[in-house]
Design a protein around this motif. Structure first.
Motif, mmCIF file in Angstrom:
data_model
loop_
_atom_site.group_PDB
_atom_site.id
_atom_site.type_symbol
_atom_site.label_atom_id
_atom_site.label_comp_id
_atom_site.label_asym_id
_atom_site.label_seq_id
_atom_site.Cartn_x
_atom_site.Cartn_y
_atom_site.Cartn_z
ATOM 1 N N TYR A 83 4.284 5.073 -24.635
ATOM 2 C CA TYR A 83 4.228 5.877 -23.459
ATOM 3 C C TYR A 83 4.914 7.238 -23.615
ATOM 4 N N ASP A 84 4.634 8.289 -22.803
ATOM 5 C CA ASP A 84 5.362 9.465 -22.978
ATOM 6 C C ASP A 84 6.181 9.372 -21.891
ATOM 7 N N LYS A 85 5.676 8.972 -20.469
ATOM 8 C CA LYS A 85 6.470 8.796 -19.273
ATOM 9 C C LYS A 85 6.361 7.322 -18.635
ATOM 10 N N LEU A 86 7.589 6.701 -18.502
ATOM 11 C CA LEU A 86 7.266 5.270 -18.188
ATOM 12 C C LEU A 86 8.261 5.076 -16.728
ATOM 13 N N LEU A 87 7.361 4.665 -16.060
ATOM 14 C CA LEU A 87 8.048 4.017 -14.644
ATOM 15 C C LEU A 87 8.246 2.453 -14.625
ATOM 16 N N VAL A 88 9.231 2.102 -14.352
ATOM 17 C CA VAL A 88 9.895 0.657 -13.996
ATOM 18 C C VAL A 88 9.782 0.479 -12.573
ATOM 19 N N ALA A 89 8.737 -0.246 -11.955
ATOM 20 C CA ALA A 89 8.670 -0.604 -10.733
ATOM 21 C C ALA A 89 8.357 -2.022 -10.597
ATOM 22 N N THR A 90 9.419 -2.653 -11.011
ATOM 23 C CA THR A 90 9.448 -4.115 -11.224
ATOM 24 C C THR A 90 9.855 -5.206 -9.995
ATOM 25 N N GLY A 91 10.116 -4.429 -9.019
ATOM 26 C CA GLY A 91 10.491 -5.133 -7.700
ATOM 27 C C GLY A 91 11.586 -6.117 -7.898
ATOM 28 N N SER A 92 11.494 -7.113 -7.071
ATOM 29 C CA SER A 92 12.759 -7.989 -6.785
ATOM 30 C C SER A 92 11.972 -9.377 -6.962
ATOM 31 N N SER A 93 13.086 -10.410 -7.015
ATOM 32 C CA SER A 93 12.627 -11.687 -7.265
ATOM 33 C C SER A 93 13.583 -12.571 -6.163
ATOM 34 N N ALA A 94 13.147 -13.721 -5.834
ATOM 35 C CA ALA A 94 13.803 -14.542 -4.787
ATOM 36 C C ALA A 94 15.071 -14.931 -5.758
ATOM 37 N N PHE A 95 16.090 -14.874 -5.077
ATOM 38 C CA PHE A 95 17.517 -15.329 -5.358
ATOM 39 C C PHE A 95 17.682 -16.961 -4.924
ATOM 40 N N VAL A 96 17.835 -17.597 -5.988
ATOM 41 C CA VAL A 96 18.005 -19.167 -5.858
ATOM 42 C C VAL A 96 19.399 -19.415 -6.006
ATOM 43 N N PRO A 97 20.247 -19.788 -4.989
ATOM 44 C CA PRO A 97 21.584 -20.234 -5.541
ATOM 45 C C PRO A 97 21.518 -21.545 -6.155
ATOM 46 N N PRO A 98 22.608 -21.842 -7.105
ATOM 47 C CA PRO A 98 22.607 -22.782 -7.800
ATOM 48 C C PRO A 98 23.066 -24.161 -6.907
ATOM 49 N N ALA A 116 8.062 9.713 -8.144
ATOM 50 C CA ALA A 116 8.004 9.457 -9.765
ATOM 51 C C ALA A 116 6.837 10.061 -10.367
ATOM 52 N N GLY A 117 5.804 9.871 -9.523
ATOM 53 C CA GLY A 117 4.703 10.037 -10.318
ATOM 54 C C GLY A 117 4.333 11.654 -10.374
ATOM 55 N N ILE A 118 4.792 12.174 -9.231
ATOM 56 C CA ILE A 118 4.631 13.518 -9.186
ATOM 57 C C ILE A 118 5.446 14.315 -10.401
ATOM 58 N N ASN A 119 6.854 13.881 -10.448
ATOM 59 C CA ASN A 119 7.698 14.328 -11.425
ATOM 60 C C ASN A 119 7.247 13.968 -12.874
ATOM 61 N N MET A 120 6.688 12.739 -13.027
ATOM 62 C CA MET A 120 6.103 12.381 -14.247
ATOM 63 C C MET A 120 5.123 13.325 -14.849
ATOM 64 N N ALA A 121 4.323 13.773 -13.895
ATOM 65 C CA ALA A 121 3.316 14.762 -14.190
ATOM 66 C C ALA A 121 3.562 16.054 -14.376
ATOM 67 N N GLY A 124 2.161 3.952 -5.521
ATOM 68 C CA GLY A 124 2.455 5.387 -5.091
ATOM 69 C C GLY A 124 2.471 6.323 -6.408
ATOM 70 N N ALA A 125 3.207 5.875 -7.600
ATOM 71 C CA ALA A 125 2.985 6.549 -8.683
ATOM 72 C C ALA A 125 1.848 7.081 -9.159
ATOM 73 N N VAL A 126 0.823 6.067 -9.262
ATOM 74 C CA VAL A 126 -0.759 6.381 -9.627
ATOM 75 C C VAL A 126 -1.327 7.579 -8.831
ATOM 76 N N GLU A 127 -0.757 7.407 -7.484
ATOM 77 C CA GLU A 127 -1.473 8.404 -6.559
ATOM 78 C C GLU A 127 -0.659 9.800 -6.641
ATOM 79 N N GLY A 128 0.624 9.795 -7.069
ATOM 80 C CA GLY A 128 1.588 10.983 -7.332
ATOM 81 C C GLY A 128 0.946 11.427 -8.510
ATOM 82 N N ILE A 129 0.924 10.954 -9.386
ATOM 83 C CA ILE A 129 0.361 11.589 -10.758
ATOM 84 C C ILE A 129 -0.924 12.071 -10.560
ATOM 85 N N ARG A 130 -1.887 11.411 -9.948
ATOM 86 C CA ARG A 130 -3.179 12.028 -10.033
ATOM 87 C C ARG A 130 -3.418 13.321 -8.885
#
Lengths: 419, 163
Positions: free
Chosen positions: A98-113, A306-311, A14-20
């Motif tokens: 970078y000049d503008k950075l996007l953190v879009a790292t998602g989520s991971s499975a939570f494994v209870p101990p 985010a992409g549009i604002n970064m650009a 989405g950010a790529v498409e926003g920036i472009r």
């Protein structure tokens, strides 16, 4: 301008498409730990089921990066963000400025101990393409599968495993599929009691066994020992208990609560750093609460914003709500918003169910099972916070449609912008 | 109309085709010919009566009707299409200004049905969702508009001067 995007899924794309939309020249680098072309994460259950292939589950065309002039660094982890130097460090020691950075790292499975989890030989999460491929590889008609978690991920996994075994000519993919959850009802985050039991019976008829309101004390190799002393044997264990946002890269750099804190422009509290998607928390406008809404449409819209604002553009995303469209073995479910206030309910009939929730002249949320036609009209009433006294609410409850709106509102919707 | 559409004016992706099907509610007779022409449009048959005989049609333009009021609803091909943004597979995209479906990619998850504020994307028997694609595969002019006897739907460019 140098844009760096960490993450190659809905928010990153989405950010790529926003920036472009605004900047066709700037340098975009996408960094992702997974080695794959961008793919649709929700489709991993369809892959398991045989309803999608690695090719059809690509989220964008094969030439996407080329067409959008993006440099890709895939299969490499980002280890650190150096805020002062405006660069990110990779596990291979390289640095990317970078000049503008996007953190879009998602989520991971939570494994209870869980005690004894290390004694289980075949255990899987169900979050990414490689999880789905590994599980697919392990499945066998002689093996029983136990899925822990009757949420969206756990049940889509169950459906995926069922998939092929349902047709007569295909070999069964598992001897038995059981799903266990602490909650007394399935899909407890999106369904009420009546709709949950409707969907549960549907899945039971398809061959899934449920162990609800059960708690696991420990694992012993091929068995889960429950709090009530019961013992559930399995060959393959899938852990789908929950997900956690991947926020670690911004520790000490930007404000993090449950997820990365962002404003409506997808800016974090750190300069030149944006965040979007499952790693962030957002205000749910249906109840005003900050929450993590790990949903693909929100991730894309936030990423694009985010992409549009970064650009250098000006874009806000102010009306996120929880919303889900999901189906199991031919039974469709669409839900959105929250379930407070008075309700309008159509009792279950022929595997169909509908319930709307409203208060203070606003629609708060809804659940539709079976017939989901025109559900988006309800979604829109929630997102737009449409005053219910401005429409024929009794009519729209019964029959979602534009007929419930005033003639003037309709003229705007269907007549377009005139010259 | 939509808060998330406020801010920058975005013209990319909207391409050349700015013509849309617009509704003149007061002229609609509720005859449903648009529905039949839509259902007939891609059957490949020459004769409508024969093509649609004994078939329960599921057209991509649908009439809403109540108490003497009727009007047709089909895809608005929004500038900020929530169905496209929300699509989990990438199967919905904007091609030359037309919100289009890649039936190979669509898995009928119905996220677009959840997102569309007009109820204009709907489930179908085909295994993919369906919506109006302005008859781009059939030639220049949408079949529903051609078939409407009273100009209750028209195919026009009503946008502001192109940027």
């Amino acid at each position: 301008m140098k844009y760096v995007i960490i993450g190659n899924s809905a928010a990153g794309i989405g950010a790529v498409e926003g920036i472009r939309q605004l900047d066709t020249q700037g340098e975009i680098t996408i960094i992702a730990s997974e080695p794959h072309h961008t793919y649709s994460r929700p489709l991993i259950s369809y892959l398991l089921k045989g309803a999608a292939t690695e090719e059809t589950m690509r989220y964008r065309a094969a030439d996407f990066y080329e067409k959008n002039n993006c440099k890709t660094i895939f299969g490499v982890e980002v280890t650190k963000i150096n805020e002062a130097e405006k660069s990110v460090m990779l596990e291979n020691g390289e640095t990317v400025p970078y000049d503008k950075l996007l953190v879009a790292t998602g989520s991971s499975a939570f494994v209870p101990p869980f005690e004894g989890l290390d004694t289980v030989a075949e255990k899987f999460s169900f979050m990414c393409l490689d999880d789905s491929l590994a599980l697919d590889n392990a499945l066998d008609s002689s093996k029983s599968v136990l899925i822990v978690g009757a949420g969206l991920i756990g049940l889509k996994c169950a459906e995926g495993i069922l998939g092929k075994s349902k047709s007569a000519d295909a070999p069964s993919r598992a001897k038995k599929i059981s799903v266990l959850d602490l909650s007394p009802r399935i899909l407890s985050s999106i369904l009420d009691d009546d709709s949950a039991s409707l969907v549960q019976s549907h899945l039971e008829n398809a061959g899934v066994q449920f162990h609800l309101a059960k708690n696991i004390t420990r694992f012993e190799k091929n068995a889960a020992i429950l709090e009530n002393g019961e013992r559930l044997d399995f060959d393959i264990l899938v852990l789908a208990v929950g997900v956690r946002p991947n926020t670690a890269l911004l520790n000490g750099i930007a404000e993090i609560e449950r997820g990365i804190v962002i404003n409506e422009k997808s800016e974090t509290t750190a300069p030149n750093i944006y965040a979007a998607g499952d790693c962030t928390q957002t205000t749910d406008i249906s109840d005003g609460q900050e929450k993590i809404m790990a949903l693909l449409p929100n991730a894309y819209i936030q990423g694009e914003c985010a992409g549009i604002n970064m650009a250098g553009g000006e874009k806000s995303f102010t009306n996120a709500i929880p919303m889900n469209a999901i189906g199991f073995c031919g039974l469709s479910i669409i839900t959105a918003g929250n379930y407070t206030g008075e309700d309008y309910k159509e009792a279950e009939k022929n595997s169909q169910y509908k319930r709307l929730f409203y208060s203070d002249n606003k629609l708060n949320g809804y659940i539709m099972v079976g017939n989901v036609e025109k559900a988006g009209i309800y979604t829109s009433l929630i997102r737009e916070q449409t005053p219910l006294d401005s429409i024929d609410f009794a009519l729209v409850c019964e029959k979602p449609g534009l007929m419930a709106f005033t003639k003037t509102a309709r003229e705007k919707m269907l007549g377009g912008e005139r010259k | 109309m939509f808060p998330w559409a406020q801010g920058v004016k975005i013209t990319s992706n909207w391409g050349e085709n700015m013509k849309r099907v617009y509704v003149n509610e007061k002229w609609c007779l509720g005859c449903r010919l648009c529905e039949y022409y839509c259902a007939f449009a891609d059957t490949g048959e020459k004769d409508m009566a024969r093509a649609l005989k004994d078939i329960k049609i599921n057209p991509r333009i649908k009439i809403e009707e109540k108490d003497g009021i009727s009007f047709a609803v089909n895809c608005r091909h929004c500038r900020e299409p929530l169905c496209v943004k929300g699509c989990i597979t990438g199967g919905l995209s904007v091609i030359d200004g037309v919100v289009s479906i890649d039936k190979e990619k669509c898995v009928s998850c119905y996220t677009c049905v959840l997102c569309c504020p007009f109820g204009a994307v709907s489930p179908s028997e085909s295994g993919a969702v369906q919506k109006c694609e302005l008859c781009v595969n059939e030639g220049a002019h949408p079949a529903c508009v051609k078939g409407c006897p009273n100009a209750a739907i028209v195919y026009e460019d009503r946008t502001e001067a192109k940027m």
